[in-house]
Design a protein around this motif. Structure first.
Motif, PDB file in Angstrom:
ATOM      1  N   PHE A  25      63.582  20.621  58.528  1.00 53.85           N
ATOM      2  CA  PHE A  25      63.113  20.764  57.155  1.00 53.85           C
ATOM      3  C   PHE A  25      62.531  19.433  56.710  1.00 53.85           C
ATOM      4  O   PHE A  25      63.078  18.389  57.021  1.00 53.85           O
ATOM      5  CB  PHE A  25      64.348  21.142  56.313  1.00 53.85           C
ATOM      6  N   SER A  26      61.412  19.440  56.005  1.00 55.27           N
ATOM      7  CA  SER A  26      60.866  18.197  55.458  1.00 55.27           C
ATOM      8  C   SER A  26      60.574  18.400  53.982  1.00 55.27           C
ATOM      9  O   SER A  26      60.382  19.538  53.524  1.00 55.27           O
ATOM     10  CB  SER A  26      59.616  17.755  56.215  1.00 55.27           C
ATOM     11  N   LEU A  27      60.543  17.291  53.252  1.00 50.30           N
ATOM     12  CA  LEU A  27      60.456  17.371  51.799  1.00 50.30           C
ATOM     13  C   LEU A  27      59.909  16.060  51.251  1.00 50.30           C
ATOM     14  O   LEU A  27      60.402  14.992  51.618  1.00 50.30           O
ATOM     15  CB  LEU A  27      61.874  17.615  51.251  1.00 50.30           C
ATOM     16  N   ASP A  28      58.886  16.133  50.399  1.00 53.90           N
ATOM     17  CA  ASP A  28      58.420  14.928  49.713  1.00 53.90           C
ATOM     18  C   ASP A  28      59.467  14.539  48.678  1.00 53.90           C
ATOM     19  O   ASP A  28      59.938  15.386  47.905  1.00 53.90           O
ATOM     20  CB  ASP A  28      57.073  15.177  49.028  1.00 53.90           C
ATOM     21  N   ILE A  38      61.271   4.107  46.360  1.00 48.48           N
ATOM     22  CA  ILE A  38      60.830   4.394  47.721  1.00 48.48           C
ATOM     23  C   ILE A  38      60.354   5.839  47.755  1.00 48.48           C
ATOM     24  O   ILE A  38      61.116   6.745  47.409  1.00 48.48           O
ATOM     25  CB  ILE A  38      61.974   4.152  48.729  1.00 48.48           C
ATOM     26  N   THR A  39      59.112   6.036  48.140  1.00 53.43           N
ATOM     27  CA  THR A  39      58.528   7.368  48.117  1.00 53.43           C
ATOM     28  C   THR A  39      57.983   7.722  49.492  1.00 53.43           C
ATOM     29  O   THR A  39      57.497   6.848  50.218  1.00 53.43           O
ATOM     30  CB  THR A  39      57.434   7.458  47.021  1.00 53.43           C
ATOM     31  N   GLY A  40      58.121   8.971  49.890  1.00 56.31           N
ATOM     32  CA  GLY A  40      57.655   9.412  51.192  1.00 56.31           C
ATOM     33  C   GLY A  40      58.089  10.837  51.473  1.00 56.31           C
ATOM     34  O   GLY A  40      58.381  11.600  50.548  1.00 56.31           O
ATOM     35  N   THR A  41      58.173  11.166  52.746  1.00 52.94           N
ATOM     36  CA  THR A  41      58.561  12.515  53.168  1.00 52.94           C
ATOM     37  C   THR A  41      59.849  12.444  53.975  1.00 52.94           C
ATOM     38  O   THR A  41      59.903  11.759  54.996  1.00 52.94           O
ATOM     39  CB  THR A  41      57.440  13.166  54.011  1.00 52.94           C
ATOM     40  N   LEU A  42      60.868  13.140  53.495  1.00 55.52           N
ATOM     41  CA  LEU A  42      62.142  13.255  54.206  1.00 55.52           C
ATOM     42  C   LEU A  42      61.910  14.021  55.495  1.00 55.52           C
ATOM     43  O   LEU A  42      61.269  15.080  55.491  1.00 55.52           O
ATOM     44  CB  LEU A  42      63.147  14.006  53.323  1.00 55.52           C
ATOM     45  N   VAL A  43      62.401  13.482  56.607  1.00 50.75           N
ATOM     46  CA  VAL A  43      62.289  14.134  57.916  1.00 50.75           C
ATOM     47  C   VAL A  43      63.652  14.105  58.603  1.00 50.75           C
ATOM     48  O   VAL A  43      64.558  13.379  58.197  1.00 50.75           O
ATOM     49  CB  VAL A  43      61.230  13.454  58.822  1.00 50.75           C
ATOM     50  N   LYS A  90      59.151   9.402  56.482  1.00 46.79           N
ATOM     51  CA  LYS A  90      57.884   8.980  57.067  1.00 46.79           C
ATOM     52  C   LYS A  90      56.864   8.830  55.948  1.00 46.79           C
ATOM     53  O   LYS A  90      57.103   9.297  54.825  1.00 46.79           O
ATOM     54  CB  LYS A  90      57.386   9.977  58.121  1.00 46.79           C
ATOM     55  N   ASP A  91      55.754   8.185  56.266  1.00 46.04           N
ATOM     56  CA  ASP A  91      54.686   7.953  55.282  1.00 46.04           C
ATOM     57  C   ASP A  91      55.264   7.335  54.011  1.00 46.04           C
ATOM     58  O   ASP A  91      54.993   7.770  52.899  1.00 46.04           O
ATOM     59  CB  ASP A  91      53.937   9.252  54.958  1.00 46.04           C
ATOM     60  N   THR A  92      56.059   6.307  54.200  1.00 50.93           N
ATOM     61  CA  THR A  92      56.844   5.704  53.135  1.00 50.93           C
ATOM     62  C   THR A  92      56.123   4.541  52.476  1.00 50.93           C
ATOM     63  O   THR A  92      55.437   3.765  53.140  1.00 50.93           O
ATOM     64  CB  THR A  92      58.180   5.199  53.718  1.00 50.93           C
ATOM     65  N   LYS A  93      56.324   4.437  51.173  1.00 50.21           N
ATOM     66  CA  LYS A  93      55.854   3.282  50.405  1.00 50.21           C
ATOM     67  C   LYS A  93      57.016   2.814  49.535  1.00 50.21           C
ATOM     68  O   LYS A  93      57.797   3.621  49.023  1.00 50.21           O
ATOM     69  CB  LYS A  93      54.663   3.647  49.536  1.00 50.21           C
TER      70      LYS A  93
END
Length: 133
Positions: A25-28, A38-43, A90-93
């Motif tokens: 499951f993934s989630l922004d 910290i913002t990104g997509t949970l993996v 991933k794709d974290t800022k």
């Protein structure tokens, strides 16, 4: 403040992490951690370790050994039924104050302790450098 309260985890956030780990499951998501955002997509942990291992592929013997160990850690995380202690993105800022995010370019992976996260909201923060999907 007792040490047990500092080790507390948000049960809803932990549920999201366990869903990611068990069901890919993934989630922004955006997290508040000690004043940083910290913002990104949970993996899943497995996806995180797989992507991290790729950064070492094609290197010297030591780099390849590190890559192989990270792949093994990813596989082990898939079969591990213990409670979640870490969140992977991933794709974290990372935002500290009103400045541009750090790092501002590249596909950045991030790993943090669930017990250290102060708050969260669903969704990612986009800035002028992001291309809307």
């Amino acid at each position: 403040m007792s040490s047990s309260s500092s080790a507390a985890k948000d049960s809803i956030l932990e549920f999201f992490v366990e869903a990611a780990n068990k069901d890919d499951f993934s989630l922004d998501i955006t997290l508040n951690v000690k004043g940083a955002v910290i913002t990104g997509t949970l993996v899943s942990a497995q996806e995180y370790f797989h992507m991290l291992s790729e950064t070492f592929e094609g290197g010297n013997e030591t780099a390849q050994m590190v890559s192989d160990q990270l792949k093994k850690a990813g596989e082990a995380s898939r079969t591990n039924d213990t409670e979640a202690h870490f969140l992977h993105m991933k794709d974290t800022k990372v935002y500290c104050g009103d400045s541009k995010p750090t790092p501002s370019k590249g596909k950045i992976l991030w790993r943090g302790k669930l017990s250290e996260i102060d708050g969260f909201f669903l969704g990612k923060i986009f800035d002028s450098s992001d291309k809307e999907r």
